[in-house]
Design an enzyme around this catalytic site. Structure first.
Site, short mmCIF file in Angstrom:
data_model
loop_
_atom_site.label_atom_id
_atom_site.label_comp_id
_atom_site.label_asym_id
_atom_site.label_seq_id
_atom_site.Cartn_x
_atom_site.Cartn_y
_atom_site.Cartn_z
N GLY A 27 0.81 -1.21 0.00
CA GLY A 27 0.00 0.00 0.00
C GLY A 27 0.84 1.25 0.00
N LYS A 28 0.20 2.40 0.12
CA LYS A 28 0.91 3.67 0.03
C LYS A 28 1.71 3.98 1.29
CE LYS A 28 -3.27 6.26 1.25
NZ LYS A 28 -4.22 7.28 0.78
N GLU A 29 1.34 3.35 2.43
CA GLU A 29 2.13 3.60 3.63
C GLU A 29 2.71 2.35 4.26
OE1 GLU A 29 -1.77 2.61 5.63
OE2 GLU A 29 -1.24 3.78 3.87
N ALA A 30 2.36 1.15 3.73
CA ALA A 30 2.87 -0.08 4.35
C ALA A 30 2.74 -1.27 3.41
CB ALA A 30 2.10 -0.36 5.64
N LYS A 84 1.82 -5.67 9.48
CA LYS A 84 1.83 -4.45 8.70
C LYS A 84 3.19 -3.79 8.85
CE LYS A 84 -0.89 -0.30 7.76
NZ LYS A 84 -2.18 0.37 8.00
N GLU A 134 -4.82 -8.61 14.20
CA GLU A 134 -5.79 -9.62 13.77
C GLU A 134 -5.93 -9.64 12.26
OE1 GLU A 134 -10.61 -10.43 14.39
OE2 GLU A 134 -9.66 -8.59 15.13
N ASP A 185 -9.00 9.07 5.95
CA ASP A 185 -8.72 8.47 4.64
C ASP A 185 -9.71 7.34 4.36
OD1 ASP A 185 -7.20 8.23 2.23
OD2 ASP A 185 -6.13 6.51 3.06
N ASN A 233 -10.34 0.89 2.21
CA ASN A 233 -9.86 0.52 3.54
C ASN A 233 -11.01 0.15 4.48
OD1 ASN A 233 -10.69 3.21 3.97
ND2 ASN A 233 -8.60 3.93 3.69
N ASP A 264 -6.62 0.62 8.37
CA ASP A 264 -5.71 1.70 7.96
C ASP A 264 -5.97 3.01 8.70
OD1 ASP A 264 -4.50 -0.03 6.23
OD2 ASP A 264 -5.59 0.65 4.46
#
Length: 288
Positions: free
Chosen positions: A26-29, A44, A122, A168, A173, A185
Site C-alpha cells: 500500500g501507500k504507507e505499508a 503491517k 488480527e 482516509d 480501507n 488503515d
C-alpha cells in the site's frame, strides 16, 4: 516464502514463526500474512517517510500531543532525532487509534504487538476462513448497501465521539467479514478537537462512503450525513447512538472561497488516488 528483511527481527525474537504470503503493497505499508504459534495474523510493515505515498501527512498530524518537550523541539527543527520521533508517532498512532475505537464499539482489527516498525494484528477473514475482501471488491444489493452505509455512519459517529476522524476512509480501507464492515488503515487518524482540518477530513470520509454505496442505492446520493454529523458535534449534541436523518439545512452564511477551493482540490486529489488504487495492475490483493 523468503522472510522479508523488516520481518526478520520478529522471527529472531520468536514473535513470528513463518511468513506465509504478502497480501499487498500500500501507500504507507506492506501487508503480510504470518503465522504466530498456532494463529495466523497480519503483519503491517510501515514504509519510511520518504517512501510513503501519503500526501500532506503534516495536516493529519496536527494536534497530536508530544509529552516530551525535547522531542517536540527536535520535531519542530526537523533534526534526525526529530524525524525518527515523528516516524514513531506516525506508527504508534494506528495502535492507539485501534485500541480507542475498539473500546468505542467500532469494528477494527485487534492489535497485538508493535516492534521495529511492524504492527502485528488480527487477520480479518470471511466465513470461509479466507482473507476478507475489501469493500471495493464486493457488489452489494440495494438493501445491503443501505444497511452497510447506515452501519458505517454509526461508526463515523462513534469515532468522532471517541475524538477521532479516520481521515482516509473509502471503499479501499473497509473490509467485509461475515458480520459486516471492518475499518482498517488508521495511522493518519485525526484528532477531532485539535486538528483544524478535522471537519474537511470527516466530510470527505462520509462523501467517499456515500458515493460508493450510492452506486447501489441511489437514494443515498442526496443525503448530507457528513454535515449533519459535524453540526451535531459542534453543538455538543452528538452521542454514540444519536439517530441520524441524512438531512441538513445550510445556515446561509457566505462561503469562504479559499476553503471551498482547498476542499475541491483535496477532493480531486482523492479521486485521482482512488482511480490509481482501482487499477488491477497496481492492486496486489486484499488488505489485512
Amino acid at each position: 516464502m523468503k522472510t522479508p528483511k523488516r520481518l526478520q527481527p520478529l522471527v529472531d525474537d520468536g514473535l513470528v514463526d513463518e511468513v506465509i504470503s504478502r497480501l499487498m503493497s500500500g501507500k504507507e505499508a506492506d501487508i503480510y500474512v504470518v503465522r504466530c504459534g498456532d494463529k495466523v495474523q497480519c503483519a503491517k510493515v510501515y514504509k519510511e517517510a520518504a517512501k510513503r505515498g501519503f500526501k500532506q501527512a503534516v495536516h493529519y498530524q496536527e494536534g497530536r500531543k508530544v509529552r516530551s518537550t525535547r522531542r517536540a523541539r527536535a520535531m519542530e527543527k526537523g533534526s534526525r532525532f526529530g524525524r525518527d520521533q515523528q516516524e514513531k508517532i506516525w506508527q504508534t498512532a494506528e495502535v492507539d487509534a485501534l485500541r480507542r475505537l475498539a473500546a468505542a464499539d467500532v469494528r477494527v482489527p485487534r492489535p497485538y504487538d508493535m516492534l521495529e516498525g511492524v504492527l502485528l494484528m488480527e487477520l480479518i477473514t470471511d466465513d470461509q476462513g479466507d482473507v476478507a475482501p475489501r469493500l471495493c471488491d464486493v457488489v452489494p444489493s440495494e438493501e445491503q448497501a443501505l444497511e452497510d452505509h447506515a452501519q458505517m455512519m454509526r461508526y463515523v459517529v462513534r469515532m468522532l465521539c471517541a475524538g477521532l476522524v479516520h481521515g482516509d476512509l473509502s471503499e479501499f480501507n473497509v473490509l467485509l467479514d461475515a458480520y459486516g464492515p471492518v475499518i482498517i488503515d488508521l495511522p493518519q487518524a485525526v484528532n477531532a478537537a485539535a486538528n483544524n482540518h478535522a471537519k474537511a477530513f470527516l466530510l470527505r470520509d462520509v462523501h467517499n462512503m456515500t458515493r460508493y454505496y450510492g452506486q447501489f442505492a441511489p437514494a443515498l446520493l442526496d443525503s448530507r450525513y457528513g454535515e449533519e454529523i459535524w453540526a451535531l458535534y459542534e453543538a455538543g449534541e452528538l452521542h454514540p447512538d444519536t439517530p441520524l436523518t441524512g438531512e441538513f439545512q445550510d445556515a446561509g452564511q457566505a462561503a469562504n472561497v479559499e476553503d471551498v477551493l482547498a476542499e475541491i482540490k483535496a477532493a480531486f486529489e482523492e479521486e485521482q488516488e482512488r482511480l490509481r488504487r482501482a487499477r488491477p495492475d497496481e492492486d496486489e490483493g486484499a488488505a489485512h
